[in-house]
Design a protein around this motif. Sequence first.
Motif, PDB file in Angstrom:
ATOM      1  N   ASP A  53       0.843  -1.197   0.000  1.00 10.39           N
ATOM      2  CA  ASP A  53       0.000   0.000   0.000  1.00 10.39           C
ATOM      3  C   ASP A  53       0.879   1.249   0.000  1.00 10.39           C
ATOM      4  O   ASP A  53       2.100   1.175   0.159  1.00 10.39           O
ATOM      5  CB  ASP A  53      -1.026   0.001   1.135  1.00 10.39           C
ATOM      6  N   MET A  54       0.268   2.384  -0.205  1.00 12.53           N
ATOM      7  CA  MET A  54       1.025   3.630  -0.326  1.00 12.53           C
ATOM      8  C   MET A  54       1.623   4.076   0.995  1.00 12.53           C
ATOM      9  O   MET A  54       2.654   4.755   1.022  1.00 12.53           O
ATOM     10  CB  MET A  54       0.123   4.729  -0.893  1.00 12.53           C
ATOM     11  N   ASP A  55       1.000   3.697   2.102  1.00 12.69           N
ATOM     12  CA  ASP A  55       1.510   4.136   3.403  1.00 12.69           C
ATOM     13  C   ASP A  55       2.940   3.665   3.633  1.00 12.69           C
ATOM     14  O   ASP A  55       3.785   4.420   4.126  1.00 12.69           O
ATOM     15  CB  ASP A  55       0.602   3.637   4.533  1.00 12.69           C
ATOM     16  N   PHE A  56       3.226   2.412   3.285  1.00 16.93           N
ATOM     17  CA  PHE A  56       4.576   1.896   3.505  1.00 16.93           C
ATOM     18  C   PHE A  56       5.568   2.494   2.516  1.00 16.93           C
ATOM     19  O   PHE A  56       6.736   2.722   2.863  1.00 16.93           O
ATOM     20  CB  PHE A  56       4.578   0.372   3.429  1.00 16.93           C
ATOM     21  N   ALA A  57       5.120   2.759   1.286  1.00 14.99           N
ATOM     22  CA  ALA A  57       5.998   3.433   0.331  1.00 14.99           C
ATOM     23  C   ALA A  57       6.305   4.848   0.818  1.00 14.99           C
ATOM     24  O   ALA A  57       7.444   5.318   0.727  1.00 14.99           O
ATOM     25  CB  ALA A  57       5.333   3.462  -1.041  1.00 14.99           C
ATOM     26  N   ARG A  58       5.295   5.530   1.355  1.00 10.97           N
ATOM     27  CA  ARG A  58       5.510   6.886   1.891  1.00 10.97           C
ATOM     28  C   ARG A  58       6.424   6.855   3.108  1.00 10.97           C
ATOM     29  O   ARG A  58       7.246   7.753   3.302  1.00 10.97           O
ATOM     30  CB  ARG A  58       4.165   7.510   2.264  1.00 10.97           C
ATOM     31  N   LYS A  59       6.276   5.824   3.926  1.00  8.83           N
ATOM     32  CA  LYS A  59       7.116   5.715   5.120  1.00  8.83           C
ATOM     33  C   LYS A  59       8.587   5.633   4.731  1.00  8.83           C
ATOM     34  O   LYS A  59       9.446   6.287   5.356  1.00  8.83           O
ATOM     35  CB  LYS A  59       6.719   4.477   5.930  1.00  8.83           C
TER      36      LYS A  59
END
Length: 250
Positions: free
Chosen positions: A77-83
């Motif tokens: 998901d995008m949250d882990f990429a953003r992290k």
Amino acid sequence: MKFLSSLTLSAVLASALFGGEVNVFAAANTTYAFPELIAEFNKANPKTKISVTLGASGALVTQIQNSAPADVFMAADMDFARKLDESGFSATRPVVYAQGALAMFSIRDVDFSKGLNALSNLKSISIANPNTAPYGKASIEALKNANLFDKVEKSIVYTQKISETLSQALSAADVGFIAASALYDVKMSKYKEGVNYAFVDPSLYTPIDQGIVITKRAENNDEARAFYDFVLSKNGADIFKKFGYNVPKK
């Protein structure tokens, strides 16, 4: 020292042009699409070896932040990429490469015509850890939005990554919440929709936008960039669609 560093960098880049290895750290749900992704990429890049490490996205982020040699990160998901981006470990901003879908799977006598209500009296429900696996998070969200979580919570057995929920459903668990992409593996062709599996109503969970970045380690790696560009290309999108993903229009 600057001179030596320049020589070293030049040598690395020259080596890459003649064939090197790209280390891809990817969410476990992409397992089934990867053989075709690699085969198609290698048609234009036959000398580049793609090495894939699969796992739960949260765990992969931690590994990269602790110096694991990842060149491209494909999160669930995008949250882990953003992290990864926000902590300074990416060379590109996160973008969506595919949207995942959620399904329930069982080899037991489960009445999937009831939708999620079919889970009400089951003894074991396999779900990926929602703290590290976005598909697990989506599973819990769907159960809560269907007002079923409190009723079935005692039956939930958590796994570390989404691929393990399928293994559990093929053995000990009554049902497993799986990535719909797993249904497109050739070994799953004998199982039938409505009998062995059902897709979870997508209105019950937030769309699973899966994000990709090139890591800081590989910001000057032409082969890593080539694979990244391929994943985001029409050819890459067509492969993800073939394996049950949605791909948003750019």
